[in-house]
Design a protein around this motif. Sequence first.
Motif, PDB file in Angstrom:
ATOM      1  N   THR A  72       0.901  -1.187  -0.098  1.00 18.20           N
ATOM      2  CA  THR A  72       0.215  -0.069   0.122  1.00 18.20           C
ATOM      3  C   THR A  72       0.892   1.267   0.101  1.00 18.20           C
ATOM      4  OG1 THR A  72      -1.682  -1.173   1.199  1.00 18.20           O
ATOM      5  CG2 THR A  72      -1.951   1.244   1.370  1.00 18.20           C
ATOM      6  N   LEU A  75       1.709   1.937  -3.459  1.00 14.56           N
ATOM      7  CA  LEU A  75       0.893   2.537  -4.178  1.00 14.56           C
ATOM      8  C   LEU A  75       0.747   3.989  -3.963  1.00 14.56           C
ATOM      9  CD1 LEU A  75      -2.228   0.253  -3.993  1.00 14.56           C
ATOM     10  CD2 LEU A  75      -0.739   0.483  -5.881  1.00 14.56           C
ATOM     11  N   ALA A 115      -1.678  -0.619  -9.075  1.00 19.43           N
ATOM     12  CA  ALA A 115      -3.232  -1.019  -8.386  1.00 19.43           C
ATOM     13  C   ALA A 115      -3.601  -2.521  -9.036  1.00 19.43           C
ATOM     14  CB  ALA A 115      -4.072  -0.244  -8.437  1.00 19.43           C
ATOM     15  N   VAL A 120      -5.957  -4.820  -6.380  1.00 19.09           N
ATOM     16  CA  VAL A 120      -6.724  -3.922  -5.901  1.00 19.09           C
ATOM     17  C   VAL A 120      -7.976  -3.438  -6.977  1.00 19.09           C
ATOM     18  CG1 VAL A 120      -7.061  -1.217  -5.135  1.00 19.09           C
ATOM     19  CG2 VAL A 120      -5.064  -2.814  -4.522  1.00 19.09           C
ATOM     20  N   VAL A 123     -11.158   1.867  -4.706  1.00 22.30           N
ATOM     21  CA  VAL A 123     -10.557   2.868  -3.796  1.00 22.30           C
ATOM     22  C   VAL A 123     -11.235   3.943  -3.499  1.00 22.30           C
ATOM     23  CG1 VAL A 123      -8.596   4.501  -3.986  1.00 22.30           C
ATOM     24  CG2 VAL A 123      -8.300   2.413  -5.366  1.00 22.30           C
ATOM     25  N   SER A 139      -6.397   7.305   1.990  1.00 22.23           N
ATOM     26  CA  SER A 139      -6.746   6.295   0.865  1.00 22.23           C
ATOM     27  C   SER A 139      -6.913   5.160   1.453  1.00 22.23           C
ATOM     28  CB  SER A 139      -5.933   6.397  -0.487  1.00 22.23           C
ATOM     29  OG  SER A 139      -5.703   7.555  -0.912  1.00 22.23           O
ATOM     30  N   TYR A 141      -8.196   0.863   0.212  1.00 24.64           N
ATOM     31  CA  TYR A 141      -7.974  -0.025  -0.996  1.00 24.64           C
ATOM     32  C   TYR A 141      -8.575  -1.101  -0.603  1.00 24.64           C
ATOM     33  CZ  TYR A 141      -4.225   3.296  -2.095  1.00 24.64           C
ATOM     34  OH  TYR A 141      -3.656   4.337  -2.535  1.00 24.64           O
TER      35      TYR A 141
END
Length: 249
Positions: A72, A75, A115, A120, A123, A139, A141
Motif C-alpha cells: 500500500t 501505491l 494497483a 486492488v 479505492v 486512501s 484500498y
Amino acid sequence: MAARAPLSYPAADITRHVEDLVLNCPDLSGFLEDLAVFCAEQQAFVSGDVTCGVTVLRASGLAHTGGSEEATRSLEDVQTQYREGPGLSAALDEAMVLVTDLRSEERWPSFIDAARGGKVLSVLALPVGLEGAASASLSFYSLRPHGFGRDAIASAHALAADASKGLRLVIRIASLRETEQNLRTVMAARPPIDIAVGVIIGQEHCSEDVALEWLFRASRTRNVSIRDLAAEIVATAGNAHPTKVHSDD
C-alpha cells in the motif's frame, strides 16, 4: 512495520487514540505509518478487509507517504512519483475520490497498472485538511469491486477528520525541528557568513539586516547553501567583478 493497534475502539476514543499516536511517534514518517495501520483496522469494521495509505504534500514541495502494508505504501509512492492517482487528486483538489471498479477505470495509467498488479479493485480517497499550502489524503484500498458503501464512506470521512488533527500537530513539530536544524547549520557557518555580510554592506552601503535578507534571498533563488554563497562572495570580494547578491532580486 509499526505495532498494530488494538482491534476495536469506540468512536469516541478514536480522537484520543490519534493523539496518542502523536505522543508516541512525533516524527512524520513514523506517524504516517502508525496512522495508516490504525485507520485500516478501524475502516475494516464497516468495509471488510482493507488497507490504508496516507500521502502528505508539504508546502516545501516534499512528499511523505505511509501505508498499513508495504504494498500500500508503494501505491502511495507511485502516485507522488508520477503525479497521478486518486489519493493525489483527493489531496490537491480537496475532494473525495471514489473508484468503484478499477477494471473499468482509465484515469491515472501509472497508478492503475500498479494497483491492478496488487489486485486492488476499488479505492476510496479523501482529503485531510491541513494548514497553509500543505495538503494530504487518506486512501483505502479494497480487493473487491464496489468495496465502499454509504456507511464505509461516512466512516472514512470521520477518520480523515480525526487524522487531520494529529497530522497538523506532527507537521508543526517536524517544521520546528527542521527550522532548528537550519538555524544550527547557519550558526555553524557564521564566520564566513559574517564576513560576507560585511562585504555586502561595503558594496551596497546598506544595513546588516538588509544584507542578511539579500544573502538569504539569493541562496533560495540560486538554490545554493548559505555557506557556499558566503564563501563565493568572500572569495571574489577583491575581484574586478565581485559576486553581488542583489542582482537576483
